[in-house]
Design an enzyme around this catalytic site. Structure first.
Site, PDB file in Angstrom:
ATOM      1  N   LYS A  45       0.861  -1.191   0.000  1.00  0.00           N
ATOM      2  CA  LYS A  45       0.000   0.000   0.000  1.00  0.00           C
ATOM      3  C   LYS A  45       0.892   1.234   0.000  1.00  0.00           C
ATOM      4  CE  LYS A  45      -1.904   2.888   2.579  1.00  0.00           C
ATOM      5  NZ  LYS A  45      -1.748   4.084   1.720  1.00  0.00           N
ATOM      6  N   GLY A  47       6.683   5.072   8.455  1.00  0.00           N
ATOM      7  CA  GLY A  47       5.874   6.288   8.473  1.00  0.00           C
ATOM      8  C   GLY A  47       6.042   7.011   9.783  1.00  0.00           C
ATOM      9  N   GLU A  82       2.980   8.588  15.158  1.00  0.00           N
ATOM     10  CA  GLU A  82       1.586   8.420  15.580  1.00  0.00           C
ATOM     11  C   GLU A  82       0.924   7.265  14.829  1.00  0.00           C
ATOM     12  OE1 GLU A  82       0.226   9.541  18.243  1.00  0.00           O
ATOM     13  OE2 GLU A  82       2.153  10.515  18.562  1.00  0.00           O
ATOM     14  N   GLU A 126       9.299   1.319  11.287  1.00  0.00           N
ATOM     15  CA  GLU A 126      10.380   2.275  11.003  1.00  0.00           C
ATOM     16  C   GLU A 126       9.739   3.649  11.074  1.00  0.00           C
ATOM     17  OE1 GLU A 126      13.551   1.544  10.209  1.00  0.00           O
ATOM     18  OE2 GLU A 126      13.364  -0.618   9.952  1.00  0.00           O
ATOM     19  N   CYS A 157      13.879  10.790   6.484  1.00  0.00           N
ATOM     20  CA  CYS A 157      13.787  10.402   7.908  1.00  0.00           C
ATOM     21  C   CYS A 157      15.114  10.629   8.604  1.00  0.00           C
ATOM     22  CB  CYS A 157      13.331   8.959   8.035  1.00  0.00           C
ATOM     23  SG  CYS A 157      14.308   7.840   7.036  1.00  0.00           S
ATOM     24  N   GLU A 175       9.948  16.392  15.100  1.00  0.00           N
ATOM     25  CA  GLU A 175      10.376  16.208  13.714  1.00  0.00           C
ATOM     26  C   GLU A 175       9.854  17.385  12.877  1.00  0.00           C
ATOM     27  OE1 GLU A 175       8.871  12.712  11.681  1.00  0.00           O
ATOM     28  OE2 GLU A 175      10.882  12.309  10.931  1.00  0.00           O
TER      29      GLU A 175
HETATM   30  P1  NAD Z   1       2.259   8.473   7.629  1.00  0.00           P
HETATM   31  O1  NAD Z   1       2.385   7.740   8.906  1.00  0.00           O
HETATM   32  O2  NAD Z   1       1.240   9.535   7.534  1.00  0.00           O
HETATM   33  O3  NAD Z   1       1.935   7.455   6.438  1.00  0.00           O
HETATM   34  C1  NAD Z   1       2.781   6.379   6.100  1.00  0.00           C
HETATM   35  C2  NAD Z   1       1.965   5.315   5.373  1.00  0.00           C
HETATM   36  O4  NAD Z   1       1.017   4.779   6.292  1.00  0.00           O
HETATM   37  C3  NAD Z   1       1.145   5.823   4.189  1.00  0.00           C
HETATM   38  O5  NAD Z   1       1.084   4.823   3.199  1.00  0.00           O
HETATM   39  C4  NAD Z   1      -0.234   6.024   4.801  1.00  0.00           C
HETATM   40  O6  NAD Z   1      -1.275   5.976   3.859  1.00  0.00           O
HETATM   41  C5  NAD Z   1      -0.299   4.836   5.741  1.00  0.00           C
HETATM   42  N1  NAD Z   1      -1.218   4.989   6.866  1.00  0.00           N
HETATM   43  C6  NAD Z   1      -1.594   6.128   7.488  1.00  0.00           C
HETATM   44  N2  NAD Z   1      -2.480   5.845   8.480  1.00  0.00           N
HETATM   45  C7  NAD Z   1      -2.637   4.497   8.481  1.00  0.00           C
HETATM   46  C8  NAD Z   1      -3.422   3.597   9.271  1.00  0.00           C
HETATM   47  N3  NAD Z   1      -4.189   4.020  10.265  1.00  0.00           N
HETATM   48  N4  NAD Z   1      -3.347   2.276   9.004  1.00  0.00           N
HETATM   49  C9  NAD Z   1      -2.543   1.823   8.013  1.00  0.00           C
HETATM   50  N5  NAD Z   1      -1.795   2.625   7.222  1.00  0.00           N
HETATM   51  C10 NAD Z   1      -1.840   3.952   7.457  1.00  0.00           C
HETATM   52  O7  NAD Z   1       3.715   9.025   7.285  1.00  0.00           O
HETATM   53  P2  NAD Z   1       4.139   9.932   6.055  1.00  0.00           P
HETATM   54  O8  NAD Z   1       3.731  11.335   6.323  1.00  0.00           O
HETATM   55  O9  NAD Z   1       3.729   9.302   4.766  1.00  0.00           O
HETATM   56  O10 NAD Z   1       5.740   9.814   6.133  1.00  0.00           O
HETATM   57  C11 NAD Z   1       6.536  10.660   6.866  1.00  0.00           C
HETATM   58  C12 NAD Z   1       7.022   9.982   8.134  1.00  0.00           C
HETATM   59  O11 NAD Z   1       7.694   8.778   7.810  1.00  0.00           O
HETATM   60  C13 NAD Z   1       8.022  10.811   8.908  1.00  0.00           C
HETATM   61  O12 NAD Z   1       7.728  10.762  10.282  1.00  0.00           O
HETATM   62  C14 NAD Z   1       9.348  10.114   8.624  1.00  0.00           C
HETATM   63  O13 NAD Z   1      10.352  10.290   9.609  1.00  0.00           O
HETATM   64  C15 NAD Z   1       8.918   8.705   8.543  1.00  0.00           C
HETATM   65  N6  NAD Z   1       9.908   7.907   7.807  1.00  0.00           N
HETATM   66  C16 NAD Z   1      10.664   7.019   8.513  1.00  0.00           C
HETATM   67  C17 NAD Z   1      11.643   6.273   7.866  1.00  0.00           C
HETATM   68  C18 NAD Z   1      12.482   5.259   8.613  1.00  0.00           C
HETATM   69  O14 NAD Z   1      13.129   4.439   7.966  1.00  0.00           O
HETATM   70  N7  NAD Z   1      12.496   5.267   9.931  1.00  0.00           N
HETATM   71  C19 NAD Z   1      11.836   6.447   6.493  1.00  0.00           C
HETATM   72  C20 NAD Z   1      11.054   7.381   5.812  1.00  0.00           C
HETATM   73  C21 NAD Z   1      10.079   8.101   6.484  1.00  0.00           C
END
Ligand code: NAD
Length: 496
Positions: free
Chosen positions: A171, A222, A225, A244, A278, A377
């Site tokens: 997804k 992601g 939260e 992650e 990230c 962040e």
């Molecule tokens: P996000 O948490 O909003 O979304 C990430 C993914 O999760 C998307 O595909 C989204 O559609 C899905 N999602 C959202 N709510 C969900 C739910 N309730 N159930 C299932 N899936 C759900 O994050 P974002 O804004 O897309 O990404 C930015 C974040 O990702 C930042 O905090 C960044 O630090 C983090 N990130 C971490 C790494 C790592 O390796 N640690 C790498 C890249 C990004």
């Protein structure tokens, strides 16, 4: 409207349409479906069947061949994939071409590792026995990726998951689904259902995928939260959950650093992908004796960066992903200035770009840990700088965060290097070369970053469960079985 990709073909969806916006001009470039719960169920059922009937029976050698084929196809389609990544995510084309190279390398790496890491024979308890450790897949893995590196973070999950014998339902983030759907042309070398793709919002399609009882593992990258809420759902059914999450990486510049190089390194680490990495350098700690010279060099260099659309041939820094992200950056900068930080460069939307989610690369001096920009962040092109006197203080400041993804140091002083990598609580320590990943090196975080590991042998291990097989060739009663009575008293008598 682009639909879902199930069993190696596109199928229509009855879900509502979600617009995909080009962040460089705020125009809608396409629409994708918000997959319904029933449609997500179809994708999972297809993957379950593919895993049990085909993929799990394919030899490790053949799986490796198919993963190499995926890599070859990524390279063959790199130009159009990179352009799509730029149109939907805003990153400069150059950075997306790099991303595609890393995607291809990741599939090649796990093609080989999966072939060679097949469990082991361990010493048995008795000579008449054989003891084996088998490595088995979970079944269906849900791979949920964010928008900042849509294909790389997908690959870090899909490549090891497939190498381990799992089938995958991907997804992508709702902001950047087009490049992942385009990967259908790459994945159709696999048996149908081995990889399926469902698009949609996290709260609908993502939630349905995480909750599905036939999804045995969730691999998620992601925000903190979202990660916490996914972990709670997985806990309810004791489902394997790989997280992650966010970061707030520190970047320490020691007094012996080559300031010319360190300033360029900080600029790249802070502004790459418009600061939406990230592992972006989000907190800079500079020794007080070199701070003024360092900040001048960094500010001069930052002002020379070209801001513009990702497709522009000279663009260094593209737009942010969207209006909400930019508002968060503006709030962090305003809070920092209110609390005493000094604006040295940037700090506003560029006046020559009327449309698009742009924000100037920004340098803030005199930052400290009372400010949101040093704690939360920011995920945007902001580089706040704090000075330190003793190296121990810099190490303490680096550790003063709920996150622990990466940390950087610029120095050639071996004592400082050793202290830094021993004491700093982060999953990756970069010395004099920020943000360089290595397919063979585990990537992930300490503390609230989640503790999962991608890449390396650890990244394959996440997608396999270990099974210990203990086999005795002789069917003989063992002396430690029931009844206990007499034997226990004999032992006790001997002990006296
Ligand atoms: P996000 O948490 O909003 O979304 C990430 C993914 O999760 C998307 O595909 C989204 O559609 C899905 N999602 C959202 N709510 C969900 C739910 N309730 N159930 C299932 N899936 C759900 O994050 P974002 O804004 O897309 O990404 C930015 C974040 O990702 C930042 O905090 C960044 O630090 C983090 N990130 C971490 C790494 C790592 O390796 N640690 C790498 C890249 C990004």
């Amino acid at each position: 409207m682009k639909s879902l990709w199930i069993d190696n073909r596109f199928v229509s969806s009855s879900g509502k349409a979600i617009p995909v916006i080009d962040p460089s001009n705020e125009e809608t470039i396409d629409e994708v479906a918000d997959a319904t719960c029933e449609e997500v169920g179809r994708a999972v059922a297809s993957s379950r069947k593919a895993q049990a009937h085909w993929w799990n029976k394919v030899s490790a050698h053949e799986r490796g061949e198919l993963l190499h084929e995926i890599s070859r196809r990524v390279k063959a389609n790199a130009s159009k994939l990179a352009e799509t990544l730029t149109r939907e995510g805003g990153k400069p084309l150059r950075e997306n071409i790099d991303e595609l190279g890393w995607v291809a390398n990741c599939f090649d790496y796990y093609a080989e590792l999966g072939r060679h890491q097949r469990g082991r024979v361990i010493p048995s308890i008795e000579p008449s026995q054989l003891s084996l450790v088998l490595k088995e897949p979970y079944g269906v893995v849900a791979a949920i990726a964010p928008w900042n590196y849509p294909l790389l973070l997908m690959a870090w999950k899909v490549a090891p998951a497939l190498a381990a014998g799992n089938a995958v339902v991907i997804k992508p983030a709702s902001q950047t689904p087009l490049s992942t759907l385009m990967m259908s042309e790459v994945f159709d070398c696999l048996p149908p259902g081995t990889v399926n793709i469902v698009t949609g919002l996290g709260s609908t399609a993502g939630d349905a995928l995480v909750r599905h009882p036939d999804v045995a593992m969730v691999a998620f990258t992601g925000s903190l939260e979202t990660g916490k809420s996914i972990a709670r759902i997985c806990a309810d059914s004791v489902k394997k959950c790989h997280l992650e999450l966010g970061g707030k990486d520190a970047f320490v510049v020691a007094e012996d650093a080559d300031l010319e190089v360190a300033a360029r390194a900080v600029a790249w680490a802070a502004f790459l992908n418009c600061g939406q990495v990230c592992t972006s350098a989000e907190r800079i700690y500079v020794h007080h004796t070199i701070a003024q010279e360092f900040i001048e060099k960094l500010a001069d260099f930052t002002r020379s960066l070209v801001i513009g659309p990702g497709m522009g041939p000279d663009t260094d820094v593209g737009p942010m992903i969207g209006g909400e992200s930019r508002k968060n950056v503006e709030a962090h900068v305003a809070d920092a200035i209110k609390r005493g930080a000094k604006l040295v460069a940037g700090g506003k939307r560029p006046s020559h770009l009327k449309k698009g989610f742009y924000y100037e690369p920004t340098i803030l001096a005199d930052a400290d840990h009372r400010m949101a920009v040093m704690r939360d962040e920011t995920f945007g092109p902001v580089c706040p700088i704090q000075t330190y006197k003793e190296f121990d203080e810099a190490v303490e400041l680096a550790n003063d965060s709920i996150y622990g993804l990466g940390a950087n140091l610029y120095t050639n002083d071996a004592k400082k290097v050793k202290k830094f990598f021993e004491r700093v609580q982060a999953g990756t320590i970069w010395i004099n070369d920020p943000l360089t990943d290595n397919d063979a090196g585990p990537f992930g975080g300490y503390k609230a970053t989640g503790g999962g590991r991608e890449l390396g042998e650890e990244g394959l291990e996440e997608f396999r469960q270990s099974k210990h097989v203990h086999w005795d060739f002789e069917q003989k009663a063992k002396p430690w079985w029931y009844p206990y009575g007499k034997k226990t008293s004999v032992k006790l008598a001997q002990a006296k």
